[in-house]
Design an enzyme around this catalytic site. Structure first.
Site, short mmCIF file in Angstrom:
data_model
loop_
_atom_site.label_atom_id
_atom_site.label_comp_id
_atom_site.label_asym_id
_atom_site.label_seq_id
_atom_site.Cartn_x
_atom_site.Cartn_y
_atom_site.Cartn_z
N CYS A 33 -6.50 -17.62 12.81
CA CYS A 33 -6.37 -16.81 14.03
C CYS A 33 -6.73 -17.67 15.24
O CYS A 33 -7.50 -18.63 15.12
CB CYS A 33 -7.35 -15.64 14.00
SG CYS A 33 -7.07 -14.52 12.63
N CYS A 83 -12.54 -12.30 15.76
CA CYS A 83 -13.15 -11.10 16.33
C CYS A 83 -14.33 -10.72 15.45
O CYS A 83 -14.21 -10.67 14.22
CB CYS A 83 -12.11 -9.98 16.36
SG CYS A 83 -10.54 -10.54 17.08
N ARG A 132 0.83 -1.21 0.00
CA ARG A 132 0.00 0.00 0.00
C ARG A 132 0.86 1.26 0.00
O ARG A 132 0.53 2.26 -0.61
CB ARG A 132 -0.90 -0.02 1.25
CG ARG A 132 -2.05 0.97 1.24
CD ARG A 132 -2.83 0.97 2.58
NE ARG A 132 -2.98 -0.35 3.15
CZ ARG A 132 -3.97 -1.19 2.86
NH1 ARG A 132 -4.91 -0.83 2.03
NH2 ARG A 132 -4.01 -2.39 3.42
N TYR A 133 1.96 1.23 0.76
CA TYR A 133 2.85 2.39 0.89
C TYR A 133 4.21 2.00 0.29
O TYR A 133 4.62 0.84 0.41
CB TYR A 133 3.05 2.75 2.36
CG TYR A 133 1.76 2.93 3.14
CD1 TYR A 133 1.05 4.12 3.08
CD2 TYR A 133 1.26 1.89 3.92
CE1 TYR A 133 -0.13 4.27 3.80
CE2 TYR A 133 0.08 2.04 4.64
CZ TYR A 133 -0.61 3.23 4.57
OH TYR A 133 -1.77 3.38 5.27
N LYS A 143 -3.90 5.00 5.76
CA LYS A 143 -4.27 5.25 7.15
C LYS A 143 -4.06 6.74 7.45
O LYS A 143 -3.01 7.28 7.11
CB LYS A 143 -3.32 4.42 8.02
CG LYS A 143 -3.82 4.12 9.38
CD LYS A 143 -2.80 3.27 10.13
CE LYS A 143 -3.11 1.80 10.10
NZ LYS A 143 -2.60 1.08 8.99
N ARG A 186 -10.77 -8.07 8.24
CA ARG A 186 -10.42 -9.12 7.26
C ARG A 186 -11.29 -10.36 7.48
O ARG A 186 -10.88 -11.47 7.16
CB ARG A 186 -8.94 -9.52 7.42
CG ARG A 186 -8.00 -8.48 6.94
CD ARG A 186 -6.64 -9.06 6.52
NE ARG A 186 -5.77 -7.95 6.24
CZ ARG A 186 -4.75 -7.57 7.01
NH1 ARG A 186 -4.43 -8.28 8.08
NH2 ARG A 186 -4.03 -6.52 6.70
N ARG A 196 6.82 0.04 2.80
CA ARG A 196 6.48 -1.12 3.63
C ARG A 196 5.47 -2.02 2.93
O ARG A 196 4.68 -1.53 2.11
CB ARG A 196 6.01 -0.69 5.02
CG ARG A 196 4.64 -0.12 5.13
CD ARG A 196 4.58 0.92 6.25
NE ARG A 196 4.79 2.22 5.67
CZ ARG A 196 4.02 3.29 5.92
NH1 ARG A 196 3.04 3.22 6.79
NH2 ARG A 196 4.23 4.44 5.33
N CYS A 232 -13.75 -7.90 12.85
CA CYS A 232 -12.49 -7.93 12.08
C CYS A 232 -12.67 -7.39 10.66
O CYS A 232 -13.61 -7.77 9.96
CB CYS A 232 -12.00 -9.37 12.00
SG CYS A 232 -10.54 -9.54 10.95
N ASP A 250 -13.33 -0.48 10.71
CA ASP A 250 -13.50 -0.43 9.26
C ASP A 250 -14.90 -0.85 8.85
O ASP A 250 -15.63 -1.45 9.64
CB ASP A 250 -12.44 -1.32 8.59
CG ASP A 250 -11.05 -0.80 8.88
OD1 ASP A 250 -10.82 0.40 8.64
OD2 ASP A 250 -10.19 -1.58 9.36
N ASP A 272 -8.49 3.89 8.49
CA ASP A 272 -8.00 3.36 7.22
C ASP A 272 -9.04 3.71 6.18
O ASP A 272 -10.18 3.21 6.25
CB ASP A 272 -7.84 1.83 7.31
CG ASP A 272 -6.40 1.42 7.39
OD1 ASP A 272 -5.65 1.79 6.46
OD2 ASP A 272 -6.04 0.75 8.37
S1 SF4 Z 1 -8.80 -8.89 14.29
FE1 SF4 Z 1 -9.13 -10.34 12.59
S2 SF4 Z 1 -7.05 -10.93 11.98
FE2 SF4 Z 1 -6.91 -10.08 14.05
S3 SF4 Z 1 -7.14 -11.84 15.47
FE3 SF4 Z 1 -9.17 -10.93 15.20
S4 SF4 Z 1 -10.06 -12.14 13.53
FE4 SF4 Z 1 -7.86 -12.48 13.42
#
Ligand code: SF4
Length: 353
Positions: A103, A107, A90-91, A315, A112, A94, A110, A271, A308
């Protein structure tokens, strides 16, 4: 509380995390998005309290099935910016390196959430080599952020292989890992994993935590093991309605992290991931919280509040602004932590001995 990660609706019900009448709802969400909670996080949840801030983060909810028009399956444009599998660029200076999509917990907010999960593909050895070649071939890349999924779920042997490969790339200055493991599955941070992370280059581990109750003795001990190995620790948190959208909670979280040697680095505005509207405060609310922290908490405990931008535009700090230009002579109005405005530079009559 059992000693296994819970991954299925009946297990959540049996553990008392979900009322039996919500089992079907949970199962429907679990068919669409990955679900898991570690014993340590499940053990923190107050049974019978539906608003428990730990439960909010990990226990699926029927509202996840509702998608708002502004939400997207790739809210920050990772896919558009991925030149090859496992890399997001993206940048200029980096890249993200994503060796795995698994994971320890999933979450509910999340960004993603539609890429991570037990079904998500990890990089094969050949794909990882290709990703490393991409980094080797670009001297402008100074920092590699190893993320995923959670890279600290890789075996210490695989992790050490990645660290060693990055450590010998001359133009890299920093290797950074993003993880929830030291908080949600702290026992994984044992001698083999810590050794795997050691490098000649600067290694940073950015630890994701959102509520002070997550900062358990086990988490503290895991962070200490990393810090003693010379690894710099940063904190990443997401501002979440119903979890930590309260100045006292944020204060306790950031003080707790700093006292664990984890410097609060970013507070992310959530997000626009699909099915996550219930977690999003407004930017106004986020700024008001940051204003309340300024002045009552040491600068060491103040992360940068960031958004973001959707579409992969990067960001951007979105915290409150304390300085407003007054005129073209270079005079500014500066608001102090109590909300009082001051002219800068001060008029000579305002300067006290
Ligand atoms: S925020 Fe998303 S990538 Fe990070 S631990 Fe939780 S589920 Fe996994």
């Amino acid at each position: 509380m059992g000693d296994r990660t819970l991954r299925r609706a009946p297990e959540f019900v049996a553990a008392g995390l979900v009322a039996p009448e919500r089992a079907a709802e949970l199962a429907a969400v679990a068919r669409r998005f990955a679900v898991a909670i570690t014993p340590d996080m499940a053990g923190l949840i107050e049974r019978g309290d539906e608003s428990d801030p730990i439960a909010q983060q990990f226990v699926p909810d029927a509202r996840e099935m509702e998608t708002r028009p502004e939400e997207d399956q790739d809210p920050i444009g990772d896919r558009r910016l991925s030149p090859l599998k496992g890399i997001v660029h993206r940048y200029p200076d980096r890249v993200l390196l994503k060796p795995s999509h698994v994971c320890p917990v999933y979450c509910r907010f999340c960004f993603r959430r539609e890429q991570v999960g037990p079904e998500g593909e990890s990089l094969t050895a050949a794909e990882l080599d290709a990703a490393l070649d991409y980094i080797r071939a670009r001297p402008e890349i100074w920092e590699v952020i190893v993320t995923g999924g959670d890279p600290l779920l890789l075996s210490p042997r695989r992790l050490a292989g990645i660290v060693k490969a990055l450590d010998v790339i001359p133009h890299l200055g920093v290797i950074r890992f993003h993880t929830r493991v030291p908080i949600v599955q702290a026992e994984r941070v044992g001698p083999a994993l810590v050794k795997a992370l050691r490098a000649e280059k600067a290694v940073y581990v950015a630890i994701h935590a959102n509520h002070p109750r997550e900062l358990t003795e086990k988490a503290r001990a895991a962070c200490l093991r990393l810090a003693r190995a010379g690894i710099s620790l940063l904190g990443q948190s997401v501002l979440l309605k119903g979890v930590n959208d309260d100045a006292a909670v944020l204060e306790a979280l950031f003080r707790g992290l700093a006292a664990m040697r984890v410097k609060p680095y970013y507070l992310h505005h959530p997000d626009l991931a699909r099915g996550t509207a219930r977690f999003r405060p407004t930017l106004d609310q986020g700024q008001a919280l940051m204003r309340r922290l300024r002045g009552r908490v040491s600068g060491l405990c103040q992360p940068t509040y960031v958004l973001d931008l959707p579409g992969g535009h990067g960001k951007v700090p979105v915290g409150p602004c304390y300085a407003t230009p007054q005129d073209r002579s270079g005079t500014w109005s500066i608001t102090d932590p109590t909300g009082q405005a001051h002219q800068y530079p001060p008029r000579s009559v305002d300067i006290k001995d």
